[in-house]
Scaffold this active site. Structure first.
Site, PDB file in Angstrom:
ATOM      1  N   ASN A  14       5.657 -36.530 -33.351  1.00 26.42           N
ATOM      2  CA  ASN A  14       5.872 -35.375 -34.252  1.00 26.42           C
ATOM      3  C   ASN A  14       7.168 -35.527 -35.035  1.00 26.42           C
ATOM      4  O   ASN A  14       7.245 -35.158 -36.206  1.00 26.42           O
ATOM      5  CB  ASN A  14       5.860 -34.068 -33.458  1.00 26.42           C
ATOM      6  CG  ASN A  14       4.449 -33.586 -33.199  1.00 26.42           C
ATOM      7  OD1 ASN A  14       3.757 -33.165 -34.117  1.00 26.42           O
ATOM      8  ND2 ASN A  14       4.009 -33.696 -31.956  1.00 26.42           N
ATOM      9  N   HIS A 110       2.892 -26.501 -30.402  1.00 26.17           N
ATOM     10  CA  HIS A 110       2.184 -26.468 -29.121  1.00 26.17           C
ATOM     11  C   HIS A 110       0.774 -27.024 -29.332  1.00 26.17           C
ATOM     12  O   HIS A 110       0.099 -26.640 -30.298  1.00 26.17           O
ATOM     13  CB  HIS A 110       2.120 -25.031 -28.589  1.00 26.17           C
ATOM     14  CG  HIS A 110       1.450 -24.951 -27.255  1.00 26.17           C
ATOM     15  ND1 HIS A 110       2.075 -25.350 -26.093  1.00 26.17           N
ATOM     16  CD2 HIS A 110       0.191 -24.574 -26.904  1.00 26.17           C
ATOM     17  CE1 HIS A 110       1.241 -25.197 -25.081  1.00 26.17           C
ATOM     18  NE2 HIS A 110       0.095 -24.739 -25.544  1.00 26.17           N
TER      19      HIS A 110
END
Ligand code: GAR
Length: 208
Positions: A14, A110
């Protein structure tokens, strides 16, 4: 320009998505100015160094408890003049000292559609194991503001991803990363840095 501090603990895909987005000019008014890792051997640190980004290691095991670790983290983030703090696979719990120092200035990605498969114990592959055990046909990713409540802060963006027959936690994780996380996290960062997210009645409202 807004200074972006990215918190990591692991592989840092990420983080890589954020670095690549910044290079393409897709993080708006934001620039990644430091990467802080809770683990000294996190590959995310290599990704930061390869791109000339300052790295800091704040090991959880060097601190007695969550409170002293959180205090050190809040002080580090202030010293780095962070305008936005991004949890990108950051697996260590921080207490209210950090949330209070950066109210609605911290966001987390998440790997599920909150409020499903979230909260204490739901992190990394465990999230996908739980989704497969329930037999859901759609999962996905959520970007939300970090508050004191674990995975409970206002939701900024979500993207659904199909669960396929024969998926393992690993194949589902990979599809959710590729199709959702690596897209919505950089976009949420851009929205924040361009002042396009407002909190109204406790909810995040995005104007695009
Ligand atoms: C990502 O799937 C991220 O959503 C998840 O851990 C992975 C980190 O991968 N985060 C959580 O589960 C937090 N609750 P990365 O280090 O390659 O970005």
């Amino acid at each position: 320009m807004k200074n972006i501090a990215v918190l990591v603990s692991g592989g840092g895909t990420n983080l890589q998505a954020l670095i690549d987005a910044e290079k393409r000019g897709e993080t708006g008014n934001g620039k990644i100015t430091c990467v802080i890792s809770s683990k000294e051997d996190a590959y995310a640190l290599e990704r930061a160094k390869n791109n000339g980004i300052k790295t800091i290691v704040l090991k959880r095991k060097d601190y007695l408890d969550v409170a002293s670790y959180s205090k050190a983290m809040a002080e580090t983030l202030k010293a780095e003049n962070a305008d936005l703090v991004v949890y990108a696979g950051f697996m260590t719990i921080l207490d209210e000292q950090v949330c209070n120092a950066f109210p609605y200035k911290m966001i987390n990605v998440h790997p599920a559609l909150i409020p499903s498969f979230c909260g204490k114990g739901f992190y990394g592959l465990h999230v996908h194991e739980a989704a497969l055990a329930k037999g859901v046909k759609l999962s996905g990713a959520t970007v939300h503001f970090v508050t004191e409540e674990c995975d409970g802060g206002p939701i900024i963006l979500q993207k659904a991803v199909e669960v396929k027959n024969g998926d393992t936690p690993e194949t589902l994780q990979k599809r959710i990363m590729e199709e959702a996380e690596w897209k919505i996290l950089p976009y949420a960062v851009k929205l924040f840095c361009d002042d396009k997210i407002e909190i109204r009645n406790g909810l995040a409202v995005v104007s695009e």
